[in-house]
Design a protein around this motif. Structure first.
Motif, PDB file in Angstrom:
ATOM      1  N   PHE A   1     -18.607  14.296   6.160  1.00 21.09           N
ATOM      2  CA  PHE A   1     -19.035  15.253   5.144  1.00 21.09           C
ATOM      3  C   PHE A   1     -19.293  14.544   3.820  1.00 21.09           C
ATOM      4  O   PHE A   1     -20.202  14.921   3.079  1.00 21.09           O
ATOM      5  N   GLN A   2     -18.489  13.502   3.536  1.00 26.03           N
ATOM      6  CA  GLN A   2     -18.675  12.746   2.295  1.00 26.03           C
ATOM      7  C   GLN A   2     -20.085  12.155   2.233  1.00 26.03           C
ATOM      8  O   GLN A   2     -20.740  12.169   1.182  1.00 26.03           O
ATOM      9  N   LYS A   3     -20.575  11.650   3.368  1.00 25.49           N
ATOM     10  CA  LYS A   3     -21.914  11.066   3.410  1.00 25.49           C
ATOM     11  C   LYS A   3     -22.980  12.125   3.157  1.00 25.49           C
ATOM     12  O   LYS A   3     -23.952  11.893   2.430  1.00 25.49           O
ATOM     13  N   ILE A   4     -22.804  13.304   3.782  1.00 25.30           N
ATOM     14  CA  ILE A   4     -23.740  14.411   3.555  1.00 25.30           C
ATOM     15  C   ILE A   4     -23.698  14.823   2.088  1.00 25.30           C
ATOM     16  O   ILE A   4     -24.733  15.020   1.443  1.00 25.30           O
ATOM     17  N   GLN A   5     -22.508  14.933   1.560  1.00 27.97           N
ATOM     18  CA  GLN A   5     -22.311  15.331   0.163  1.00 27.97           C
ATOM     19  C   GLN A   5     -22.980  14.339  -0.792  1.00 27.97           C
ATOM     20  O   GLN A   5     -23.668  14.733  -1.743  1.00 27.97           O
ATOM     21  N   ASP A   6     -22.791  13.037  -0.535  1.00 30.27           N
ATOM     22  CA  ASP A   6     -23.393  12.005  -1.386  1.00 30.27           C
ATOM     23  C   ASP A   6     -24.915  12.107  -1.384  1.00 30.27           C
ATOM     24  O   ASP A   6     -25.562  11.994  -2.438  1.00 30.27           O
TER      25      ASP A   6
ATOM     26  N   THR B   1     -30.487  16.103  -5.242  1.00 29.36           N
ATOM     27  CA  THR B   1     -30.604  17.272  -6.130  1.00 29.36           C
ATOM     28  C   THR B   1     -30.219  16.976  -7.578  1.00 29.36           C
ATOM     29  O   THR B   1     -30.434  17.810  -8.455  1.00 29.36           O
ATOM     30  N   ASP B   2     -29.618  15.802  -7.809  1.00 32.30           N
ATOM     31  CA  ASP B   2     -29.183  15.405  -9.152  1.00 32.30           C
ATOM     32  C   ASP B   2     -28.022  16.254  -9.660  1.00 32.30           C
ATOM     33  O   ASP B   2     -27.832  16.392 -10.868  1.00 32.30           O
TER      34      ASP B   2
ATOM     35  N   THR C   1     -12.700  15.381  -0.965  1.00 33.26           N
ATOM     36  CA  THR C   1     -13.688  14.303  -0.960  1.00 33.26           C
ATOM     37  C   THR C   1     -13.705  13.637  -2.330  1.00 33.26           C
ATOM     38  O   THR C   1     -13.139  14.160  -3.291  1.00 33.26           O
ATOM     39  N   SER C   2     -14.374  12.499  -2.403  1.00 30.39           N
ATOM     40  CA  SER C   2     -14.575  11.850  -3.702  1.00 30.39           C
ATOM     41  C   SER C   2     -15.728  12.541  -4.411  1.00 30.39           C
ATOM     42  O   SER C   2     -16.646  13.053  -3.773  1.00 30.39           O
ATOM     43  N   HIS C   3     -15.695  12.533  -5.750  1.00 28.62           N
ATOM     44  CA  HIS C   3     -16.737  13.184  -6.520  1.00 28.62           C
ATOM     45  C   HIS C   3     -18.065  12.460  -6.312  1.00 28.62           C
ATOM     46  O   HIS C   3     -18.142  11.242  -6.473  1.00 28.62           O
ATOM     47  N   SER C   4     -19.107  13.181  -5.935  1.00 28.20           N
ATOM     48  CA  SER C   4     -20.438  12.602  -5.786  1.00 28.20           C
ATOM     49  C   SER C   4     -21.257  12.897  -7.039  1.00 28.20           C
ATOM     50  O   SER C   4     -21.362  14.046  -7.459  1.00 28.20           O
ATOM     51  N   ASN C   5     -21.806  11.836  -7.643  1.00 26.70           N
ATOM     52  CA  ASN C   5     -22.721  11.986  -8.777  1.00 26.70           C
ATOM     53  C   ASN C   5     -22.070  12.677  -9.982  1.00 26.70           C
ATOM     54  O   ASN C   5     -22.721  13.423 -10.706  1.00 26.70           O
ATOM     55  N   CYS C   6     -20.791  12.437 -10.191  1.00 31.02           N
ATOM     56  CA  CYS C   6     -20.110  13.039 -11.343  1.00 31.02           C
ATOM     57  C   CYS C   6     -20.715  12.495 -12.633  1.00 31.02           C
ATOM     58  O   CYS C   6     -20.869  11.279 -12.795  1.00 31.02           O
ATOM     59  N   SER C   7     -21.109  13.370 -13.539  1.00 30.59           N
ATOM     60  CA  SER C   7     -21.752  12.954 -14.788  1.00 30.59           C
ATOM     61  C   SER C   7     -20.756  12.227 -15.689  1.00 30.59           C
ATOM     62  O   SER C   7     -19.547  12.468 -15.626  1.00 30.59           O
ATOM     63  N   LYS C   8     -21.280  11.341 -16.524  1.00 28.47           N
ATOM     64  CA  LYS C   8     -20.412  10.609 -17.450  1.00 28.47           C
ATOM     65  C   LYS C   8     -19.776  11.578 -18.429  1.00 28.47           C
ATOM     66  O   LYS C   8     -18.610  11.416 -18.829  1.00 28.47           O
TER      67      LYS C   8
ATOM     68  N   VAL D   1     -32.069  22.217 -14.940  1.00 30.99           N
ATOM     69  CA  VAL D   1     -32.629  22.729 -13.686  1.00 30.99           C
ATOM     70  C   VAL D   1     -32.917  24.218 -13.835  1.00 30.99           C
ATOM     71  O   VAL D   1     -32.154  24.939 -14.499  1.00 30.99           O
ATOM     72  N   SER D   2     -33.996  24.692 -13.222  1.00 29.68           N
ATOM     73  CA  SER D   2     -34.305  26.120 -13.285  1.00 29.68           C
ATOM     74  C   SER D   2     -33.243  26.910 -12.527  1.00 29.68           C
ATOM     75  O   SER D   2     -32.656  26.408 -11.563  1.00 29.68           O
ATOM     76  N   PHE D   3     -33.002  28.129 -12.944  1.00 33.47           N
ATOM     77  CA  PHE D   3     -31.973  28.939 -12.305  1.00 33.47           C
ATOM     78  C   PHE D   3     -32.319  29.224 -10.849  1.00 33.47           C
ATOM     79  O   PHE D   3     -31.430  29.259  -9.986  1.00 33.47           O
ATOM     80  N   ASN D   4     -33.599  29.418 -10.546  1.00 32.21           N
ATOM     81  CA  ASN D   4     -34.008  29.660  -9.164  1.00 32.21           C
ATOM     82  C   ASN D   4     -33.671  28.471  -8.264  1.00 32.21           C
ATOM     83  O   ASN D   4     -33.260  28.641  -7.111  1.00 32.21           O
ATOM     84  N   LYS D   5     -33.858  27.262  -8.801  1.00 32.18           N
ATOM     85  CA  LYS D   5     -33.527  26.073  -8.013  1.00 32.18           C
ATOM     86  C   LYS D   5     -32.024  25.975  -7.814  1.00 32.18           C
ATOM     87  O   LYS D   5     -31.561  25.590  -6.736  1.00 32.18           O
TER      88      LYS D   5
END
Length: 328
Positions: free
Chosen positions: A16-21, A27-28, A42-49, A153-157
């Motif tokens: 799942f971690q790989k899918i999550q990453d 999707t950013d 899981t470990s945080h994926s793409n956690c913002s600074k 990101v747009s709300f629809n996205k």
């Protein structure tokens, strides 16, 4: 199926971690899975600074945990993805993981800003001051700079991504639960029988006995595991790898292995590797370091410690004693 479950039992966390990453990268957005207590699975994926810095500040870290907890509970209440604003005004969403009406945890995602903010009315689930209080000026400026770098990101996205995560999580959980149900049903058919592991004298040989019910032979997934170990003793066989081979979660595999054999998986694996090591020590002149590598040990020191724990002496002493005996 038993009443109390955990995420580790029904989901292969590493897979799942790989899918999550990958989803986070595509999707950013930032993603993490937590249990029902809010503890990360899981470990945080793409956690913002920005969020990393905020979570390292005690006053804000407490508020972040409150947002995660409240978001997860709201998603459980509505039984679907719940989109909200955190205490710093960032958009997050929670996807509940529910099995047999039991809340096991949630996939938390977001750390983004919404493009059309004026046209979107989202609940701010934890109220707090928006300014950065009790911080020095340099830290405030750095946080403001990182805040301005957050993706918009747009709300629809955002809604589409949250629904995608909801369906993916639901599918993975349903498949995992189905496999568990089938394996447990198979085990019940063979209840009372065990895989017979006999360790005799110095040979320490393991004998596999197929499980039988009436006239029909049923192969336990643990038999497959033992056969895999025998055929791949030279590999570094991890719990993740062997549970994947058996199509079981790591937690359930460990419990089933101990239940059917009476032995811990790691203990059994080390016993088998030491048996092979003893053969190589007596019958070859290979350096001990090479033997450790040949048996899948990345650290020779660890191999020596395992050998000494099982045999009561180091590999070198075992070789010296047995070569002397064989020369008499």
């Amino acid at each position: 199926m038993k009443n109390t479950l955990s995420l580790e039992e029904i989901i292969n966390i590493e897979s799942f971690q790989k899918i999550q990453d990958d989803i986070a990268k595509a999707t950013d957005i930032a993603i993490i899975m937590v249990d029902y207590k809010g503890k990360p699975i899981t470990s945080h994926s793409n956690c913002s600074k920005f969020c990393s810095m905020i979570r390292n500040i005690e006053e804000y870290s407490i508020l972040c945990e409150k947002c995660d907890s409240r978001g997860g509970l709201e998603s459980v209440r509505i039984k679907e993805a719940y989109i909200y604003k955190c205490h710093k005004g960032l958009v997050d969403f929670a996807v509940p993981i529910i099995v047999n009406n039991q809340y096991l945890g949630a996939v938390m995602a977001g750390q983004i800003l919404v493009e059309d903010e004026n046209n979107v009315d989202l609940e701010e689930i934890v109220m707090a001051k928006k300014n950065f209080y009790n911080l020095d000026e340099n830290t405030k400026k750095l946080l403001e700079s990182e805040y301005n770098k957050l993706p918009k990101v747009s709300f629809n996205k955002i809604k589409s991504i949250s629904q995608m995560m909801f369906h993916i999580s639901k599918y993975i959980v349903e498949e995992a639960v189905l496999k568990m149900s089938l394996n447990e049903a198979n085990y019940k058919l063979t209840q009372g029988n065990k895989i017979d592991i006999n360790i005799e004298n110095d040979e320490k040989t393991a004998t596999i006995v197929n499980l039988k019910t009436n006239d029909e032979e049923i192969e336990s997934p643990i038999i497959k595991a033992i056969e895999y170990i025998d055929d791949n003793i030279q590999e570094n066989i991890t719990l993740d790898k062997i549970s994947f081979v058996c199509n079981l979660s790591q937690c359930y595999f460990s419990k089933l292995f101990k239940k059917e054999t009476g032995l811990n998986f790691v203990a059994y694996l080390n016993e088998k590797k030491v048996i092979k090591a003893k053969q190589l020590l007596i019958n070859t002149d290979k350096p001990i370091n090479n033997i450790a590598i040949d048996l899948g040990f990345e650290d020779c020191g660890y191999f020596i410690r395992i050998f000494k724990k099982i045999e009561g002496m180091t590999p070198k002493k075992y070789r010296d004693l047995n070569k002397k005996d064989s020369s008499i």
